[in-house]
Design a protein around this motif. Structure first.
Motif, PDB file in Angstrom:
ATOM      1  N   TYR A 195     -38.046 -67.020  13.542  1.00  0.00           N
ATOM      2  CA  TYR A 195     -39.261 -67.525  12.881  1.00  0.00           C
ATOM      3  C   TYR A 195     -39.537 -66.873  11.537  1.00  0.00           C
ATOM      4  O   TYR A 195     -40.422 -67.308  10.807  1.00  0.00           O
ATOM      5  N   ASN A 196     -38.844 -65.812  11.247  1.00  0.00           N
ATOM      6  CA  ASN A 196     -39.101 -65.097  10.000  1.00  0.00           C
ATOM      7  C   ASN A 196     -37.777 -64.533   9.491  1.00  0.00           C
ATOM      8  O   ASN A 196     -37.293 -63.517   9.993  1.00  0.00           O
ATOM      9  N   ARG A 197     -37.240 -65.203   8.508  1.00  0.00           N
ATOM     10  CA  ARG A 197     -35.905 -64.817   8.045  1.00  0.00           C
ATOM     11  C   ARG A 197     -35.882 -63.530   7.237  1.00  0.00           C
ATOM     12  O   ARG A 197     -34.832 -63.059   6.816  1.00  0.00           O
ATOM     13  N   LYS A 198     -37.076 -63.018   6.968  1.00  0.00           N
ATOM     14  CA  LYS A 198     -37.145 -61.795   6.175  1.00  0.00           C
ATOM     15  C   LYS A 198     -36.823 -60.565   7.017  1.00  0.00           C
ATOM     16  O   LYS A 198     -36.216 -59.620   6.536  1.00  0.00           O
ATOM     17  N   ILE A 199     -37.287 -60.599   8.236  1.00  0.00           N
ATOM     18  CA  ILE A 199     -37.201 -59.396   9.060  1.00  0.00           C
ATOM     19  C   ILE A 199     -35.939 -59.298   9.916  1.00  0.00           C
ATOM     20  O   ILE A 199     -35.301 -60.300  10.238  1.00  0.00           O
ATOM     21  N   LYS A 200     -35.621 -58.065  10.266  1.00  0.00           N
ATOM     22  CA  LYS A 200     -34.520 -57.810  11.182  1.00  0.00           C
ATOM     23  C   LYS A 200     -35.035 -56.917  12.291  1.00  0.00           C
ATOM     24  O   LYS A 200     -35.419 -55.777  12.029  1.00  0.00           O
ATOM     25  N   LYS A 201     -35.041 -57.436  13.476  1.00  0.00           N
ATOM     26  CA  LYS A 201     -35.555 -56.663  14.597  1.00  0.00           C
ATOM     27  C   LYS A 201     -34.512 -55.671  15.091  1.00  0.00           C
ATOM     28  O   LYS A 201     -33.326 -55.975  15.143  1.00  0.00           O
ATOM     29  N   LEU A 202     -34.988 -54.510  15.438  1.00  0.00           N
ATOM     30  CA  LEU A 202     -34.100 -53.424  15.829  1.00  0.00           C
ATOM     31  C   LEU A 202     -34.147 -53.178  17.337  1.00  0.00           C
ATOM     32  O   LEU A 202     -35.229 -53.093  17.925  1.00  0.00           O
ATOM     33  N   PHE A 203     -32.956 -53.075  17.916  1.00  0.00           N
ATOM     34  CA  PHE A 203     -32.839 -52.840  19.349  1.00  0.00           C
ATOM     35  C   PHE A 203     -31.801 -51.760  19.623  1.00  0.00           C
ATOM     36  O   PHE A 203     -30.766 -51.723  18.936  1.00  0.00           O
ATOM     37  N   PRO A 204     -32.046 -50.946  20.622  1.00  0.00           N
ATOM     38  CA  PRO A 204     -31.023 -49.966  21.004  1.00  0.00           C
ATOM     39  C   PRO A 204     -29.862 -50.679  21.685  1.00  0.00           C
ATOM     40  O   PRO A 204     -30.061 -51.690  22.365  1.00  0.00           O
ATOM     41  N   THR A 205     -28.673 -50.175  21.483  1.00  0.00           N
ATOM     42  CA  THR A 205     -27.519 -50.663  22.244  1.00  0.00           C
ATOM     43  C   THR A 205     -27.430 -49.844  23.535  1.00  0.00           C
ATOM     44  O   THR A 205     -28.224 -48.929  23.745  1.00  0.00           O
ATOM     45  N   GLU A 206     -26.447 -50.145  24.334  1.00  0.00           N
ATOM     46  CA  GLU A 206     -26.163 -49.340  25.532  1.00  0.00           C
ATOM     47  C   GLU A 206     -26.024 -47.877  25.137  1.00  0.00           C
ATOM     48  O   GLU A 206     -26.607 -46.985  25.739  1.00  0.00           O
ATOM     49  N   LYS A 207     -25.237 -47.671  24.112  1.00  0.00           N
ATOM     50  CA  LYS A 207     -25.002 -46.305  23.641  1.00  0.00           C
ATOM     51  C   LYS A 207     -26.302 -45.635  23.214  1.00  0.00           C
ATOM     52  O   LYS A 207     -26.546 -44.469  23.527  1.00  0.00           O
ATOM     53  N   GLY A 208     -27.127 -46.376  22.504  1.00  0.00           N
ATOM     54  CA  GLY A 208     -28.411 -45.836  22.085  1.00  0.00           C
ATOM     55  C   GLY A 208     -29.281 -45.482  23.278  1.00  0.00           C
ATOM     56  O   GLY A 208     -29.844 -44.384  23.356  1.00  0.00           O
ATOM     57  N   GLU A 209     -29.353 -46.385  24.219  1.00  0.00           N
ATOM     58  CA  GLU A 209     -30.140 -46.152  25.434  1.00  0.00           C
ATOM     59  C   GLU A 209     -29.634 -44.912  26.173  1.00  0.00           C
ATOM     60  O   GLU A 209     -30.420 -44.178  26.757  1.00  0.00           O
ATOM     61  N   SER A 210     -28.329 -44.729  26.102  1.00  0.00           N
ATOM     62  CA  SER A 210     -27.756 -43.640  26.880  1.00  0.00           C
ATOM     63  C   SER A 210     -28.060 -42.254  26.291  1.00  0.00           C
ATOM     64  O   SER A 210     -28.069 -41.267  27.020  1.00  0.00           O
ATOM     65  N   VAL A 211     -28.310 -42.174  25.003  1.00  0.00           N
ATOM     66  CA  VAL A 211     -28.676 -40.851  24.454  1.00  0.00           C
ATOM     67  C   VAL A 211     -30.182 -40.600  24.510  1.00  0.00           C
ATOM     68  O   VAL A 211     -30.623 -39.453  24.479  1.00  0.00           O
ATOM     69  N   TYR A 212     -30.933 -41.696  24.597  1.00  0.00           N
ATOM     70  CA  TYR A 212     -32.388 -41.558  24.608  1.00  0.00           C
ATOM     71  C   TYR A 212     -32.905 -40.492  25.577  1.00  0.00           C
ATOM     72  O   TYR A 212     -33.713 -39.649  25.187  1.00  0.00           O
ATOM     73  N   PRO A 213     -32.434 -40.491  26.822  1.00  0.00           N
ATOM     74  CA  PRO A 213     -32.954 -39.479  27.759  1.00  0.00           C
ATOM     75  C   PRO A 213     -32.712 -38.043  27.302  1.00  0.00           C
ATOM     76  O   PRO A 213     -33.529 -37.163  27.577  1.00  0.00           O
TER      77      PRO A 213
END
Lengths: 150, 150
Positions: free
Chosen positions: A81-99
């Motif tokens: 709906y908004n071509r300006k923005i880029k939403k950011l999400f953690p990958t598996e790898k990102g999730e795995s370091v979070y803890p």
DNA sequence: TTATTTTTGTTGCATTTACAACATTCTAAA
DNA sequence: TTTAGAATGTTGTAAATGCAACAAAAATAA
């Protein structure tokens, strides 16, 4: 006038330095942990918002995020709906370091509050939040190119 | 566990960013104000001690100080009793900007504590100092290459 | 005294930081 | 609807940051 902000600066430098050293183990370079935790906690957040929350320069955030993506910790998704923005999400790898980041932060909070009663900790938390709210007004003001009068 | 340290980091980044922008007016580049105030307040201090007080990396301090000297804000003097150390002193020029840094800091403290009673401000100061003391132990520990256990 | 270790300071190098300037897309005003 | 402005993101460039590695002097140990 008590030098409260001086103390805050000192504490923040010490902590940032400790975290940067400790997170090398997870292949996170200087500053990256900051962004990664927030993306894990607010999946879909955009870079601009992240820089506002963290109080870092827009372009610094941009490059840190680019590197997080490059290294596979997060991914960016276009918004239909908004071509300006880029939403950011953690990958598996990102999730795995979070803890690990969480535990480190919890440990540091624990160390910081050694000798504090529950009530003192709670008081500090309330007061420091008020300071943050007070200061962020000036940050936005100055960052937008305005001049403070004093 | 309340995220006290996260708030502290945010406040510190905001403040540092504000100060860096505001001190450009006095030809002070990023970070330099930090060292200059301390040298003005502790004339004769050495670089190593400065980095410990401020919690900045030794080599970062070294370069910031070199630049302050190069730009005429401070001077280094040899110690007749210890050829290893170089004592740091503000020059006329350094002394002359000090009051502006002070006012800026006082103003920021004022903004930060808006809405605080005298008692709340005092409480915050006491608590934050304890946090700083708690954290600096870990900073030295980690900076020396030791590994925290948690 | 001599040998180790610690303190203090420096430099090379890779990386991060941040201002300025720009490009797109979206939003609000005319 | 067109236009001006705001929001979001990028890149060039100059500077700061921080690790590693070194050197010299001082402090401590043997």
């Amino acid at each position: 006038m008590k030098e409260i902000l001086r103390e805050i600066g000192t504490i923040a430098r010490a902590l940032d330095s400790i975290s940067n050293i400790e997170f090398k183990e997870y292949e996170l370079t200087k500053g990256q942990y900051l962004y990664l935790v927030r993306i894990c906690e607010h999946p879909g957040i955009i870079q601009e918002k992240l820089s506002e929350i963290l109080k870092v320069d827009r372009t610094t955030a941009a490059r840190a995020i680019k590197k997080l993506e490059l290294n596979g910790f997060i991914e960016r998704k276009d918004d239909p709906y908004n071509r300006k923005i880029k939403k950011l999400f953690p990958t598996e790898k990102g999730e795995s370091v979070y803890p690990y980041i969480r535990s480190e932060h919890i440990h540091s909070d624990y160390v910081a509050l050694a000798g504090f009663s529950d009530e003192e900790a709670e008081t500090l938390f309330q007061l420091i939040q008020r300071v943050r709210k007070n200061i962020e007004v000036d940050w936005e003001f100055v960052k937008k190119g305005n001049k403070r009068k004093y």
